[in-house]
Design a protein around this motif. Structure first.
Motif, PDB file in Angstrom:
ATOM      1  N   LEU A 198      32.584 -34.962  33.931  1.00 48.00           N
ATOM      2  CA  LEU A 198      32.575 -35.545  32.589  1.00 48.00           C
ATOM      3  C   LEU A 198      33.885 -35.234  31.879  1.00 48.00           C
ATOM      4  O   LEU A 198      34.510 -36.112  31.281  1.00 48.00           O
ATOM      5  N   THR A 199      34.299 -33.973  31.986  1.00 50.18           N
ATOM      6  CA  THR A 199      35.537 -33.567  31.325  1.00 50.18           C
ATOM      7  C   THR A 199      36.724 -34.347  31.862  1.00 50.18           C
ATOM      8  O   THR A 199      37.568 -34.821  31.106  1.00 50.18           O
ATOM      9  N   ALA A 200      36.770 -34.532  33.189  1.00 57.36           N
ATOM     10  CA  ALA A 200      37.874 -35.275  33.797  1.00 57.36           C
ATOM     11  C   ALA A 200      37.912 -36.690  33.245  1.00 57.36           C
ATOM     12  O   ALA A 200      38.974 -37.208  32.886  1.00 57.36           O
ATOM     13  N   PHE A 201      36.726 -37.301  33.137  1.00 52.82           N
ATOM     14  CA  PHE A 201      36.660 -38.669  32.638  1.00 52.82           C
ATOM     15  C   PHE A 201      37.159 -38.754  31.200  1.00 52.82           C
ATOM     16  O   PHE A 201      38.035 -39.556  30.875  1.00 52.82           O
ATOM     17  N   VAL A 202      36.595 -37.891  30.348  1.00 58.19           N
ATOM     18  CA  VAL A 202      36.976 -38.004  28.943  1.00 58.19           C
ATOM     19  C   VAL A 202      38.391 -37.493  28.709  1.00 58.19           C
ATOM     20  O   VAL A 202      39.069 -37.954  27.797  1.00 58.19           O
ATOM     21  N   SER A 203      38.867 -36.582  29.556  1.00 58.53           N
ATOM     22  CA  SER A 203      40.267 -36.167  29.451  1.00 58.53           C
ATOM     23  C   SER A 203      41.173 -37.360  29.685  1.00 58.53           C
ATOM     24  O   SER A 203      42.201 -37.513  29.028  1.00 58.53           O
TER      25      SER A 203
END
Lengths: 226, 396
Positions: free
Chosen positions: B269-274
């Motif tokens: 999720l973090t990778a996506f929103v990053s």
């Protein structure tokens, strides 16, 4: 103090055009001594604006030499020219050229800011300068709230802010009505009496008459001097 | 020209075009807010899981054995009560173990009846798990040995069936059978979606009778030393597969594994929103470049005037560069406030601990400064290089 304020030796500026180079200033020789009040007179296209840009160090000559207070302009880099404009030259433009968002007093402070004068001192000197041109009542007004004559007074205060060796005026009354123009001319005469060296560009022989020296230009050359 | 001169000039010119400046900052605001929200939420969720694990006493030295394979799910094999007893006996590195049976049943008292969760444990449950008895006693080893019909009830059960009086010593019927209440568990709330107040705890042996099964749902195992967990796992696999199970008929979870599974999810999720944040910052950067170029063009005459009165290249450069930096930084600060506000709101709504990551704040501020820096260089260079004569003649 023996060197002249301005010394021109075969000063030349030409612009390349597709039809060949245009000689805006052609091999001018000239000396302006400290305290002189000289008018540059001539019809439009005679090269007086080009000459003024050279004298004001906004432009560099194509060849020939220009010395200001004995310093050869060609030896200076861009920052050196900026420093020279800042310390030795004051400009008065036909369209005043005040910064629109700044108050009168901040406009006068501007050259002192670039000279690195601390804020308190430059504010004080700017206020004094505006008092000298009888604009003390308009310190915090922005240019849009000032009349043409008032704007030109602020511009003169700005030109004098750094006690320059030379004040260059480009049609300083060109945008003003006769009466206001007359007031500005009186201000110039007062500066002249106080020892300021003045070079004024004009196309009006009447205004030129107010100066001690009149230089008539035509096609980039001196036609006559009186 | 002092730093405060540069700053004053930048603020003046931004204030003269408030709407434009605000819109320009939007990209940076969104990017920075996203960074703050994401990183903070991720860290908050991790803290939450950690607390939960610690909350039910399933500490770092604990491990769960589930019968059956995790992936793909197959028919669970039998993990029996004897197996759990054997684990304590055969593997000396094991501190203790608690077998678990979970089911549901109707519980009835005083004419009221409702469905609740039935848990079968051994008597050592409260010693190992951070879940204590509030009044009365917990189950005893005799209760377990003799299949006694004793029970300990959760707070919700107490409130539903015994509102206003002490239930200890009272009788309830669970699936029609009479049980004596020996204790009431403390209020614990929900742990990872499991309501620890809405349950009735009975001896493990009784629970198997009640639910008519000889299987266990899981066995909790604690190591004497956390570092022995992999060894224990190996020994248990060896021992269980020797007994009656196939090697892949059961699987293990340690707290670390559960956290790392969660970490994988939040990591994705973090990778996506990053990515979204990075794109937003890039767009913000381009926006600032664009508006700075417009600003340089609009103020060509101003540049000419400043040069005429003595501004050097670097004075003009710093003026416009400063403006871009202020734009980036103001955007960053606004994004910071928006991000903190939104993150706190989401955490409060979802019941996560409110936690703003300090390194996310630093990262976000660094990003916004970086954007201002990168976006400012080119327009400021163009401004500084302007020819003063042409600039003075420029008409807007």
């Amino acid at each position: 103090m023996s060197s002249p304020v301005l010394e021109l030796r075969k000063l030349t500026r030409h612009y390349p055009t597709p039809a060949g180079p245009v000689m805006a200033v052609h091999e001018l020789d000239l000396r302006v001594e400290r305290g002189d009040f000289m008018a540059l007179l001539g019809p439009s296209g005679c090269g007086k604006s080009s000459l003024l840009n050279l004298l004001g160090c906004l432009d560099r000559p194509s060849c020939g030499e220009l010395l200001i207070d004995g310093v050869a302009v060609s030896s200076l880099d861009d920052d050196g020219l900026a420093r020279l404009r800042n310390h030795k030259i004051g400009f008065v433009f036909q369209h005043y050229h005040l910064l629109p968002r700044m108050s009168a007093v901040r406009n006068v402070e501007l050259p002192m800011m670039y000279a690195g004068i601390p804020p308190a001192e430059r504010r004080q000197r700017a206020v004094e300068g505006l008092e000298r041109v009888r604009m003390a009542h308009r310190l915090e007004h922005t240019p849009s709230m000032l009349s043409g004559g008032e704007s030109q007074r602020v511009a003169i205060a700005r030109a004098l802010a750094m006690n320059p060796s030379l004040v260059l005026a480009d049609e300083p009354t060109g945008n003003l009505d006769t009466r206001t123009g007359e007031e500005i001319m009186q201000l110039f005469e007062k500066m002249h009496r106080e020892g300021t060296t003045l070079v004024m560009v004009t196309h009006s022989p009447e205004m030129a008459e107010r100066a001690d020296r009149i230089l008539r230009l035509r096609d980039g050359r001196i036609e006559s001097e009186t | 020209m002092t730093t405060s001169d540069i700053l004053a000039s930048a603020l003046d010119s931004l204030a003269a075009n408030k709407v434009r400046s605000g819109l320009t900052m939007l990209g940076v605001i969104i990017g920075v807010a996203l960074v703050i929200i994401l990183v903070s939420l991720g860290e908050s969720a991790k803290t939450f899981v950690d607390d939960q694990m610690r909350g039910i006493g399933f500490g770092r030295n604990g491990m769960v054995i589930h019968p059956g394979k995790m992936d793909p799910p197959i028919e669970p094999s039998k993990l029996r009560l004897e197996d759990s007893r054997e684990i304590s006996r055969r593997v000396p590195e094991v501190l203790d173990q608690v077998p678990i049976v979970v089911g549901s049943a109707y519980i009835r008292a005083g004419g009221q009846e409702y469905k609740t969760s039935v848990r079968g444990f051994t008597e050592n449950y409260t010693e190992l798990v951070n879940h204590r008895v509030e009044s009365g006693n917990f189950l005893t080893s005799l209760d377990v040995e003799q299949h006694r019909k004793t029970c300990v009830i959760g707070q919700k059960v107490k409130n539903k069936l015994f509102a206003g009086f002490e239930p200890i010593g009272e009788t309830v019927r669970i699936s029609g059978r009479r049980f004596t209440i020996v204790g009431v568990m403390e209020k614990k709330g929900e742990m990872m979606g499991d309501d620890l107040d809405d349950l009735v705890i009975v001896p493990i042996t009784t629970a198997q009778d009640l639910l008519d099964t000889d299987k266990l749902n899981a066995v909790l195992v604690w190591a004497r030393h956390t570092e022995d967990l992999p060894l224990i796992k190996e020994r248990i696999i060896e021992f269980l597969s020797g007994r009656h199970m196939r090697k892949d008929d059961f699987h293990f979870h340690t707290q670390e594994e559960m956290i790392s599974i969660l970490g994988t999810i939040t990591g994705t999720l973090t990778a996506f929103v990053s990515g979204v944040a990075a794109v937003s910052l890039l767009v913000g950067c381009i926006g600032i470049v664009n508006i700075m170029l417009v600003s340089v063009l609009e103020r060509t005459r101003e540049i000419g005037i400043r040069k005429a009165v003595g501004a050097r290249h670097r004075d003009i450069f710093l003026q416009f560069f400063g403006e871009s930096m202020v734009l980036g930084l103001l955007g960053g600060l606004s994004g910071l406030l928006a991000g903190i506000g939104l993150a706190a709101l989401v955490m409060m709504r979802t019941g996560l601990p409110v936690h703003i990551s300090s390194w996310a704040v630093l990262l976000a501020l660094a990003c916004s400064l970086g954007v201002g820096l990168v976006a400012g260089v080119y327009p400021a260079m163009r401004a500084a290089r302007a020819n003063p004569i042409q600039a003075l003649r420029f008409e807007n």
